[in-house]
Design an enzyme around this catalytic site. Sequence first.
Site, mmCIF file in Angstrom:
data_model
loop_
_atom_site.group_PDB
_atom_site.id
_atom_site.type_symbol
_atom_site.label_atom_id
_atom_site.label_comp_id
_atom_site.label_asym_id
_atom_site.label_seq_id
_atom_site.Cartn_x
_atom_site.Cartn_y
_atom_site.Cartn_z
ATOM 1 N N TYR A 65 0.808 -1.227 0.000
ATOM 2 C CA TYR A 65 0.000 0.000 0.000
ATOM 3 C C TYR A 65 0.837 1.272 0.000
ATOM 4 O O TYR A 65 0.304 2.377 -0.131
ATOM 5 C CB TYR A 65 -0.976 -0.012 1.183
ATOM 6 C CG TYR A 65 -2.200 -0.829 0.864
ATOM 7 C CD1 TYR A 65 -3.130 -0.379 -0.067
ATOM 8 C CD2 TYR A 65 -2.403 -2.069 1.453
ATOM 9 C CE1 TYR A 65 -4.247 -1.141 -0.398
ATOM 10 C CE2 TYR A 65 -3.505 -2.835 1.123
ATOM 11 C CZ TYR A 65 -4.427 -2.367 0.204
ATOM 12 O OH TYR A 65 -5.518 -3.127 -0.132
ATOM 13 N N GLU A 75 -8.556 -27.809 10.320
ATOM 14 C CA GLU A 75 -8.523 -27.252 8.963
ATOM 15 C C GLU A 75 -9.311 -25.963 8.836
ATOM 16 O O GLU A 75 -8.788 -24.945 8.377
ATOM 17 C CB GLU A 75 -9.070 -28.281 7.955
ATOM 18 C CG GLU A 75 -9.155 -27.733 6.539
ATOM 19 C CD GLU A 75 -9.979 -28.602 5.599
ATOM 20 O OE1 GLU A 75 -10.259 -28.123 4.478
ATOM 21 O OE2 GLU A 75 -10.355 -29.738 5.965
ATOM 22 N N ASP A 110 -11.294 -32.175 6.666
ATOM 23 C CA ASP A 110 -12.383 -32.820 5.933
ATOM 24 C C ASP A 110 -11.867 -34.073 5.227
ATOM 25 O O ASP A 110 -10.688 -34.137 4.823
ATOM 26 C CB ASP A 110 -12.958 -31.878 4.878
ATOM 27 C CG ASP A 110 -13.781 -30.748 5.476
ATOM 28 O OD1 ASP A 110 -14.221 -30.875 6.635
ATOM 29 O OD2 ASP A 110 -13.986 -29.735 4.781
#
Length: 383
Positions: free
Chosen positions: A125, A211, A264
């Site tokens: 920035y 996760e 998962d």
Amino acid sequence: MADQFIVVDKLRDTLRESLGKDDKRQEDISRPDVLTRIESVIQTIVISVSEGEAPVLRVMNRSTWDNVRFHESVGSVQKADVPVRTLRCDCPSSATRFALTLKLLSVIYKLVQSDSYATKRDIYYNDPQLFGSQTTLDSILDDISCMLKVPRRSLHVCATSKGFISGDLCYLEDDGTKVDCSSSSTAVPVSSNVNGIRNIVSAAKFILIVEKDATFQRLLDDAFCTRLSPCIIITGKGVPDVNSRLMVRKLWDTLNIPVFALVDADPYGIEIMCIYKYGSRSLAFEAHSLTVPSVLWLGLLPSDIQRYRVPEETLIPFSQADESKINSLRSRDYISCQPAWEREIETMQRLKQKAEIQCLASIAPHFLTRVYLPNKLRYGGWI
């Protein structure tokens, strides 16, 4: 209950006995050494210009698995003979990248010289039009780290952390701030300067990598860290950032306790777990500092789907992207050296179905925190 961690404690003792054989952490590079390496790059450019030649920069190709080899005690490390990409200042396709690399080298040199730090976001920035995107700056920073053979933390450029941590853990930040992660209902952001953390105090029996943020929040809501105290849970909120990976490695180096992963039961969850355990392709040159090869897969195992009779309607059919990802995983050396993992992946591929951790709530609302995880930890249900 005193006996709930008997198997975990035995695992901890086994892990500690195996420590020290090849577990070498990459050392920090001194500030004068970093400055010397940057000066060497600039000197080469100056010499080229003085001889009337177009200067070039040579950066390693980090975009293919062909340039990575598997080291059992470290993970995915960069090969010694990695092909290089040449950035030429007189070539339209690479001139911009060449200029941006020099600009970032200049910024890094000033930071290291003054012993000050800046975040990647701050640098971007300062001149967003110059870099075009944060992703471009991030990629160039990794190229520079790889080119100089200097860990990113030694370049004095930090990244804002996206991960969170909670549990039996206290430490001091680099500026002396005391951080207490023991609140049962809220989590603490992972430090943006993990390397500066000191005075780590914890009686945790294990670390659980989670996760997804949604699952992490569920564990907090169900007071998991209190029910299975003492322990530490941490999430990188999906694909982990470098600070989350550094934090897991820092805790492993300091505490030497078992590290489990809860992901998962799908190809992308497995890959995220592998990033913590074996590292990533793009940061293979920093594997010694980022990987924890002792990470164990606690759940959700594909075989658990049948074992716990997860309702069929909660399962998700494989997509073409899933099939491609699982084939990619099976081709990697670190999977073929884990027979138990291979069997689970074969089960998933045969069923052509995947499951998110949240599917366990279809069995019972608190099944994950009050049945599934406690039983896994009590009876050694990891691989």
